[in-house]
Each structure stands twice: as C-alpha cells, then as structure tokens.
Scaffold this motif. Structure first.
Motif, short mmCIF file in Angstrom:
data_model
loop_
_atom_site.label_atom_id
_atom_site.label_comp_id
_atom_site.label_asym_id
_atom_site.label_seq_id
_atom_site.Cartn_x
_atom_site.Cartn_y
_atom_site.Cartn_z
N ASP A 167 0.81 -1.22 0.00
CA ASP A 167 0.00 0.00 0.00
C ASP A 167 0.84 1.27 0.00
N ARG A 168 2.18 1.12 -0.06
CA ARG A 168 3.06 2.29 -0.08
C ARG A 168 3.97 2.31 -1.31
N GLU A 169 3.67 1.46 -2.28
CA GLU A 169 4.58 1.31 -3.42
C GLU A 169 4.80 2.61 -4.17
N LEU A 170 3.73 3.23 -4.62
CA LEU A 170 3.89 4.44 -5.43
C LEU A 170 4.37 5.62 -4.59
N ALA A 171 3.97 5.66 -3.32
CA ALA A 171 4.46 6.72 -2.43
C ALA A 171 5.97 6.61 -2.25
N PHE A 172 6.49 5.40 -2.24
CA PHE A 172 7.94 5.18 -2.15
C PHE A 172 8.61 5.50 -3.48
N LEU A 173 8.00 5.06 -4.57
CA LEU A 173 8.64 5.10 -5.88
C LEU A 173 8.68 6.50 -6.48
N HIS A 174 7.57 7.22 -6.42
CA HIS A 174 7.43 8.43 -7.23
C HIS A 174 8.34 9.60 -6.85
N PRO A 175 8.77 9.76 -5.61
CA PRO A 175 9.71 10.86 -5.34
C PRO A 175 11.14 10.60 -5.81
N LEU A 176 11.45 9.37 -6.21
CA LEU A 176 12.83 9.02 -6.56
C LEU A 176 13.23 9.63 -7.90
N PRO A 177 14.53 9.86 -8.10
CA PRO A 177 15.00 10.42 -9.38
C PRO A 177 14.84 9.43 -10.52
N VAL A 178 14.73 9.95 -11.73
CA VAL A 178 14.48 9.10 -12.90
C VAL A 178 15.57 8.05 -13.09
N GLU A 179 16.77 8.33 -12.61
CA GLU A 179 17.87 7.37 -12.77
C GLU A 179 17.60 6.05 -12.05
N ARG A 180 16.64 6.03 -11.13
CA ARG A 180 16.31 4.79 -10.43
C ARG A 180 15.50 3.83 -11.31
N LEU A 181 14.95 4.32 -12.42
CA LEU A 181 14.21 3.44 -13.31
C LEU A 181 15.15 2.47 -14.00
N TRP A 182 14.80 1.21 -13.96
CA TRP A 182 15.61 0.17 -14.59
C TRP A 182 15.63 0.43 -16.09
N GLY A 183 16.80 0.65 -16.65
CA GLY A 183 16.92 0.91 -18.07
C GLY A 183 17.19 2.36 -18.40
N VAL A 184 17.18 3.23 -17.39
CA VAL A 184 17.48 4.64 -17.62
C VAL A 184 18.96 4.89 -17.34
N GLY A 185 19.71 5.12 -18.41
CA GLY A 185 21.12 5.47 -18.28
C GLY A 185 21.29 6.96 -18.43
N THR A 186 22.52 7.38 -18.64
CA THR A 186 22.80 8.81 -18.70
C THR A 186 22.12 9.49 -19.88
N VAL A 187 22.06 8.80 -21.03
CA VAL A 187 21.47 9.41 -22.22
C VAL A 187 19.97 9.61 -22.04
N THR A 188 19.28 8.56 -21.59
CA THR A 188 17.83 8.66 -21.38
C THR A 188 17.50 9.65 -20.27
N ALA A 189 18.29 9.62 -19.20
CA ALA A 189 18.05 10.56 -18.11
C ALA A 189 18.20 12.00 -18.59
N ALA A 190 19.19 12.24 -19.44
CA ALA A 190 19.40 13.60 -19.97
C ALA A 190 18.21 14.04 -20.82
N LYS A 191 17.66 13.13 -21.63
CA LYS A 191 16.49 13.45 -22.44
C LYS A 191 15.30 13.82 -21.56
N LEU A 192 15.09 13.03 -20.51
CA LEU A 192 13.97 13.29 -19.62
C LEU A 192 14.15 14.61 -18.88
N ARG A 193 15.34 14.83 -18.35
CA ARG A 193 15.58 16.05 -17.59
C ARG A 193 15.52 17.29 -18.49
N ALA A 194 15.89 17.14 -19.75
CA ALA A 194 15.80 18.27 -20.68
C ALA A 194 14.34 18.68 -20.90
N CYS A 195 13.43 17.75 -20.65
CA CYS A 195 11.99 18.04 -20.77
C CYS A 195 11.37 18.40 -19.43
N GLY A 196 12.21 18.59 -18.41
CA GLY A 196 11.71 18.96 -17.10
C GLY A 196 11.20 17.79 -16.29
#
Length: 239
Positions: A167-196
């Motif tokens: 019952d706390r999964e999304l509350a735990f997950l959603h504040p974390l930085p995008v780099e915590r997503l499995w499969g997000v490396g520096t290139v993908t993270a940069a694309k996401l952060r460039a879009c805010g």
C-alpha cells in the motif's frame, strides 16, 4: 502473469563486492578506501566512493580523487569462491533463485511463511547468514515486483534492508529520481531532464504516447509501465 498481493520477492545485492572481499580477507583494509584495479576501477569500497570514486572510472582519475586509497589487483578466484558461498546461502533460503550476476540475485520466498517466517523475517535471516557464513555485507530489498525490489535494495545500500509495503509502493517510488528506473542510463536521463522530468512521479504522470514519442516505442512503454510499478516478470531459476 501472477503477481503476489504481498511483497515476496527479494533482491539481494552484495555491497561493493570485490572491495568487500578484499577488506574481509585483509583486516588492515577495513574502514579504509580501497580500489580494486590499477588501470580501471573494477570496484571501490564505500570509503573510496565517498571521494567520488566509481566503478569503470580510470585508475588515474580515481587516485586523483582519493590519493590515500589503497589500490589492489583483482583476485578473481577469491571473488568466484565468495560468490559460490553466497549463492549457497541463497539456495538454502529458497529453491527459487535467479542469479543476475556474480554478486546479486532475485529470490522468491512465496509460500515459505509457515516454515521460514514472513518475507521480512527471511530477509533479516538471509543478511545474517551471509555475514556469518561468508563474512560479507549484503543489502536486501523486498517488494511485490522484481523492479521494485531492485529499487528498494539500491535505496537501502549499503548494508541495509528495505521492505516496501504494497500500500506504499507508489508513495515510495514516485519521489525518486528518474535514474532509479531500470533501463534509464545517462542518455535517457538527460532526455527526460531536458523536458523537465526529474522524478519517477513525473514520468508516471505522462501519457504513454508522450514517452513513446520522446524515447521510442520499446523504451517509452517500458518506462511507463515501471513508473506505475507494473512488472509481471516472475523469478526464473538459474544464473
């Protein structure tokens, strides 16, 4: 694909594995910054990581960041033996073990409550057994999905245990930085952060079509699912 209503998947990950083996075997290295590898950093103790030393960094740069570090040559046979001993502990814990690498694995402990206790109790005992039998610290994340268990262990490092209640999964997950997503490396993270987009919650609020447009069909759909903790992959026995 069946996903348990309770968190029964453990992600167990040895802490700075090669460096921890060196500190275990040479008491004089304990509590000191240790780098494994002369030309390229294969592993760094947490004392060295505190100075910015990272795996795959050049040895020269690592020594500039942490000139007091003790540099040791890798001993692959020692690491293989330590890994074998740790996986024996895993196999003694549950028959459902999926090895990811020499130093990490998923374990499914579903159905072991009567014989072994709750998943959290099993995780506590697993950490104790690895320390007592192999002499190494290990971090464990416990959750309903493989993705979330791996994220939990990453957040709990070093030498920690984190259980994510359903019952706390999304509350735990959603504040974390995008780099915590499995499969997000520096290139993908940069694309996401460039879009805010800097947190998993911000990824989750995007339509899947928007992520597909930004990252491509496969990556966009994959990250959209993980941001909502949709991961039906079972633990598959093997290494």
């Amino acid at each position: 694909m069946f996903v348990s209503g309770e968190g029964t998947i453990l992600h167990a990950d040895l802490d700075s594995f090669y460096a921890s083996v060196e500190q275990r075997d040479v008491p004089g290295l304990r509590g000191r910054p240790v780098i494994v590898g002369t030309w390229v950093v294969l592993a760094a103790s947490y004392e060295a990581k505190a100075y910015g030393v990272r795996t795959a960094m050049s040895g020269a740069r690592a020594r500039r960041l942490c000139p007091q570090a003790i540099v040791v040559e890798p001993r692959m046979s020692a690491y293989s033996e330590a890994s074998r001993a740790v996986f024996e502990v895993f196999d003694d814990t549950t028959p459902l073990v999926e090895g990811l690498s020499i130093d990490e694995a998923f374990l499914d402990v579903r159905g072991l409550e009567r014989s072994s206790g709750s998943p959290a109790e099993i995780a506590v005992r697993l950490r104790r057994d690895v320390l007592e039998r192999v002499g190494l610290p290990i971090t464990v994340g416990v959750a309903r999905t493989k993705f979330l268990a791996k994220v939990a262990s990453g957040v709990a490092k070093p030498d920690g245990l984190l259980v994510v209640p359903p019952d706390r999964e999304l509350a735990f997950l959603h504040p974390l930085p995008v780099e915590r997503l499995w499969g997000v490396g520096t290139v993908t993270a940069a694309k996401l952060r460039a879009c805010g987009i800097s947190t998993l919650g911000e990824v989750a609020r995007l339509a899947e079509s928007a992520l597909v447009s930004l990252l491509g069909r496969t990556s966009g759909r994959h990250l959209h699912a993980l941001a909502h903790n949709r991961d039906s992959r079972p633990v598959r026995v093997g290494r």
